[in-house]
Scaffold this active site. Structure first.
Site, short mmCIF file in Angstrom:
data_model
loop_
_atom_site.label_atom_id
_atom_site.label_comp_id
_atom_site.label_asym_id
_atom_site.label_seq_id
_atom_site.Cartn_x
_atom_site.Cartn_y
_atom_site.Cartn_z
N ASP A 42 0.85 -1.20 0.00
CA ASP A 42 0.00 0.00 0.00
C ASP A 42 0.88 1.24 0.00
O ASP A 42 2.08 1.15 0.29
CB ASP A 42 -0.94 0.00 1.23
CG ASP A 42 -2.28 0.66 0.93
OD1 ASP A 42 -2.28 1.85 0.59
OD2 ASP A 42 -3.32 -0.01 1.04
N ASP A 68 4.37 1.76 -4.11
CA ASP A 68 3.49 2.54 -4.98
C ASP A 68 3.27 1.75 -6.26
O ASP A 68 4.18 1.60 -7.08
CB ASP A 68 4.11 3.91 -5.29
CG ASP A 68 3.19 4.76 -6.16
OD1 ASP A 68 2.10 4.27 -6.56
OD2 ASP A 68 3.56 5.91 -6.44
N ASN A 95 -6.21 -5.90 -5.61
CA ASN A 95 -7.33 -5.14 -5.03
C ASN A 95 -7.24 -3.63 -5.22
O ASN A 95 -8.27 -2.97 -5.37
CB ASN A 95 -7.40 -5.48 -3.53
CG ASN A 95 -8.26 -4.50 -2.76
OD1 ASN A 95 -9.49 -4.53 -2.85
ND2 ASN A 95 -7.61 -3.60 -2.00
N TYR A 160 -12.64 4.80 -14.72
CA TYR A 160 -12.67 3.71 -13.75
C TYR A 160 -13.46 2.53 -14.33
O TYR A 160 -13.03 1.38 -14.27
CB TYR A 160 -13.32 4.23 -12.47
CG TYR A 160 -13.55 3.24 -11.35
CD1 TYR A 160 -12.52 2.87 -10.49
CD2 TYR A 160 -14.82 2.71 -11.11
CE1 TYR A 160 -12.75 2.00 -9.44
CE2 TYR A 160 -15.06 1.85 -10.06
CZ TYR A 160 -14.02 1.49 -9.23
OH TYR A 160 -14.25 0.63 -8.18
N LYS A 164 -12.24 -1.18 -15.16
CA LYS A 164 -12.85 -2.31 -14.47
C LYS A 164 -13.44 -3.32 -15.47
O LYS A 164 -13.41 -4.53 -15.23
CB LYS A 164 -13.93 -1.82 -13.50
CG LYS A 164 -13.35 -1.10 -12.27
CD LYS A 164 -12.55 -2.07 -11.42
CE LYS A 164 -12.03 -1.44 -10.14
NZ LYS A 164 -11.23 -2.39 -9.33
N VAL A 193 -19.86 -1.15 -1.20
CA VAL A 193 -19.36 -1.66 0.08
C VAL A 193 -19.07 -0.48 0.99
O VAL A 193 -18.43 0.50 0.57
CB VAL A 193 -18.09 -2.50 -0.15
CG1 VAL A 193 -17.61 -3.11 1.17
CG2 VAL A 193 -18.35 -3.59 -1.18
N THR A 195 -17.09 1.45 3.05
CA THR A 195 -15.70 1.65 3.45
C THR A 195 -15.52 3.13 3.79
O THR A 195 -16.33 3.96 3.36
CB THR A 195 -14.75 1.30 2.29
OG1 THR A 195 -15.07 2.15 1.18
CG2 THR A 195 -14.86 -0.15 1.87
N1 LIG Z 1 -16.00 0.02 -1.92
C1 LIG Z 1 -16.84 -0.27 -2.90
O1 LIG Z 1 -18.04 -0.02 -2.79
C2 LIG Z 1 -16.37 -0.95 -4.16
C3 LIG Z 1 -17.31 -1.23 -5.15
C4 LIG Z 1 -16.90 -1.87 -6.30
C5 LIG Z 1 -15.57 -2.24 -6.46
N2 LIG Z 1 -14.68 -1.94 -5.49
C6 LIG Z 1 -13.29 -2.34 -5.73
O2 LIG Z 1 -12.79 -3.01 -4.58
C7 LIG Z 1 -11.41 -2.69 -4.41
C8 LIG Z 1 -11.19 -2.05 -3.06
O3 LIG Z 1 -12.03 -0.91 -2.98
P1 LIG Z 1 -12.05 0.02 -1.70
O4 LIG Z 1 -13.38 0.67 -1.70
O5 LIG Z 1 -11.57 -0.69 -0.49
O6 LIG Z 1 -10.96 1.13 -2.14
P2 LIG Z 1 -10.19 2.17 -1.22
O7 LIG Z 1 -9.93 3.35 -2.11
O8 LIG Z 1 -10.92 2.40 0.06
O9 LIG Z 1 -8.82 1.43 -0.89
C9 LIG Z 1 -7.89 1.20 -1.90
C10 LIG Z 1 -6.55 0.90 -1.26
O10 LIG Z 1 -5.59 0.87 -2.32
C11 LIG Z 1 -4.50 1.69 -1.95
N3 LIG Z 1 -3.87 2.27 -3.14
C12 LIG Z 1 -4.43 3.15 -4.00
N4 LIG Z 1 -3.53 3.52 -4.91
C13 LIG Z 1 -2.38 2.87 -4.62
C14 LIG Z 1 -1.08 2.85 -5.18
N5 LIG Z 1 -0.76 3.61 -6.23
N6 LIG Z 1 -0.13 2.06 -4.63
C15 LIG Z 1 -0.43 1.30 -3.54
N7 LIG Z 1 -1.65 1.28 -2.96
C16 LIG Z 1 -2.60 2.07 -3.49
C17 LIG Z 1 -5.11 2.78 -1.07
O11 LIG Z 1 -4.13 3.40 -0.26
C18 LIG Z 1 -6.12 1.97 -0.27
O12 LIG Z 1 -5.54 1.39 0.87
C19 LIG Z 1 -11.05 -1.77 -5.58
O13 LIG Z 1 -10.54 -2.52 -6.64
C20 LIG Z 1 -12.37 -1.17 -5.96
O14 LIG Z 1 -12.39 -0.72 -7.29
C21 LIG Z 1 -15.04 -1.29 -4.36
#
Ligand SMILES: NC(=O)c1ccc[n+]([C@@H]2O[C@H](COP(=O)([O-])OP(=O)(O)OC[C@H]3O[C@@H](n4cnc5c(N)ncnc54)[C@H](O)[C@@H]3O)[C@@H](O)[C@H]2O)c1
Length: 252
Positions: A42, A68, A95, A160, A164, A193, A195
Site C-alpha cells: 500500500d 506505490d 485489489n 474507472y 474495471k 461496500v 468503506t
Molecule cells: N468500496 C466499494 O463499494 C467498491 C465497489 C466496487 C468495487 N470496489 C473495488 O474493490 C477494491 C477495493 O475498494 P475500496 O473501496 O476498499 O478502495 P479504497 O480506495 O478504500 O482502498 C484502496 C486501497 O488501495 C491503496 N492504493 C491506491 N492507490 C495505490 C497505489 N498507487 N499504490 C499502492 N496502494 C494504493 C489505497 O491506499 C487503499 O488502501 C477496488 O478494486 C475497488 O475498485 C469497491
C-alpha cells in the site's frame, strides 16, 4: 458472524495490493485469520501501520510492505524482494484501485494514463510477476477486483469503469493462459461496500437509495467481500477459474 475455515489456506503466502484500508484491509484480516501468511502492499503508510498494529496478535501476523503500484518497476522489485524474503506467492489479491470522479469533457491524455495505471495496469504486472513461480509449482490463484459500476453504468466514472471492464476481460484471458499450469484467475465484482472512502461520496439518503435498489436490504461490508475471496482462493474452488462473481446484495 463466524465464518468458514479453509484448511488449505493455512500457511499460504497471500499478497494483497491496497491491503491497508477499505476492502483490502478486510482481505488482509480475513486471510490472516485463516492462518495464511499475508503481506500487504500500500501507499497509505498511516492506515497500513495502524492495521499492522491492530492485527499484530494474529499468528502469523500480516506484514506491511510500502509500495506505490503506479511505478511498475518498483512493484516488480517489491514482489521479487517479497519472494526472496517469504518464498513463492500462493495467492495474489489484485485489489488496489482509485475511483476518483470525472466527466468526459475533463479527461486529458495524461489523466487517462493516470486512471488506467491506478485501476488496471498494475494488476497485469503484478500477475506477471507472480505467474512464473505459480506455474513452476503447478498452482496459484489470482483474484482480481472488478466493480459493479460499469455493469450499472454509474455516472462520472468513465475511466474507472473502462478499467474495471478491462479487468474482467483480463481475468478471462489470463485464466486461459495460465490454466494449463494449474493457476486459477478469477474476478470478484463488489456492489457498494461501506468503506471509509466510499462514505465520502454518500449521504444517508444516497445510501438509502442503494439499499432500495438491492434485493437484500443491508449494507455490504468488507468482510462480505472477503468471505467470497477466501472461498475462491481456497482449494475448495479448485476448478473455478476465468469468471467473475458478484457480491452486491442483488443491486440493479
Ligand atoms: N468500496 C466499494 O463499494 C467498491 C465497489 C466496487 C468495487 N470496489 C473495488 O474493490 C477494491 C477495493 O475498494 P475500496 O473501496 O476498499 O478502495 P479504497 O480506495 O478504500 O482502498 C484502496 C486501497 O488501495 C491503496 N492504493 C491506491 N492507490 C495505490 C497505489 N498507487 N499504490 C499502492 N496502494 C494504493 C489505497 O491506499 C487503499 O488502501 C477496488 O478494486 C475497488 O475498485 C469497491
Amino acid at each position: 458472524m463466524s465464518g468458514a475455515t479453509y484448511p488449505s489456506l493455512k500457511n499460504r503466502l497471500v499478497v494483497v495490493t491496497g491491503g491497508g484500508s477499505g476492502i483490502g484491509a478486510g482481505f488482509t484480516e480475513a486471510f490472516a485469520r485463516q492462518g495464511a501468511r499475508v503481506v500487504f502492499l500500500d501507499i497509505a503508510e498511516t492506515e497500513s501501520r495502524e492495521l499492522e498494529a491492530a492485527l499484530a496478535h494474529l499468528s502469523p501476523a500480516p506484514v506491511f510492505h510500502p509500495c506505490d503500484l503506479m511505478d511498475v518497476a518498483g512493484l516488480q522489485s517489491c514482489l521479487s524482494q517479497l519472494v526472496a524474503d517469504h518464498g513463492p506467492v500462493d495467492v495474489l489479491i489484485n485489489n488496489a484501485a482509485n475511483d476518483d470522479r470525472h466527466t468526459l469533457a475533463q479527461v486529458t491524455p495524461d489523466y487517462w494514463d493516470d486512471r488506467i495505471n491506478v485501476n488496471l495496469r498494475h494488476l497485469y504486472f503484478a500477475a506477471q510477476a507472480v505467474a512464473a513461480g505459480m506455474r513452476a509449482r503447478g498452482r496459484g490463484v489470482i483474484v482480481n477486483l472488478g466493480s459493479i459500476s460499469w455493469h450499472l453504468g454509474l455516472p462520472d466514472l468513465s475511466l474507472y469503469e473502462t478499467a474495471k471492464a478491462g479487468i474482467e476481460g483480463m481475468t478471462r484471458a489470463l485464466a486461459r493462459e495460465l490454466g494449463g499450469d494449474g493457476v486459477r484467475v478469477v474476478c470478484i465484482v463488489p456492489g457498494n461496500v461501506q468503506t471509509p472512502r466510499q462514505m465520502q461520496w454518500y449521504t444517508p439518503e444516497g445510501e438509502a437509495e442503494i439499499v432500495a435498489a438491492q434485493c437484500l436490504k443491508d449494507r455490504l461490508q468488507p468482510a462480505d467481500v472477503a468471505a467470497l475471496a477466501l472461498f475462491l482462493a481456497s482449494d475448495d474452488a479448485r476448478l473455478i477459474t476465468g469468471h467473475s462473481y458478484f457480491v452486491d446484495a442483488g443491486w440493479r
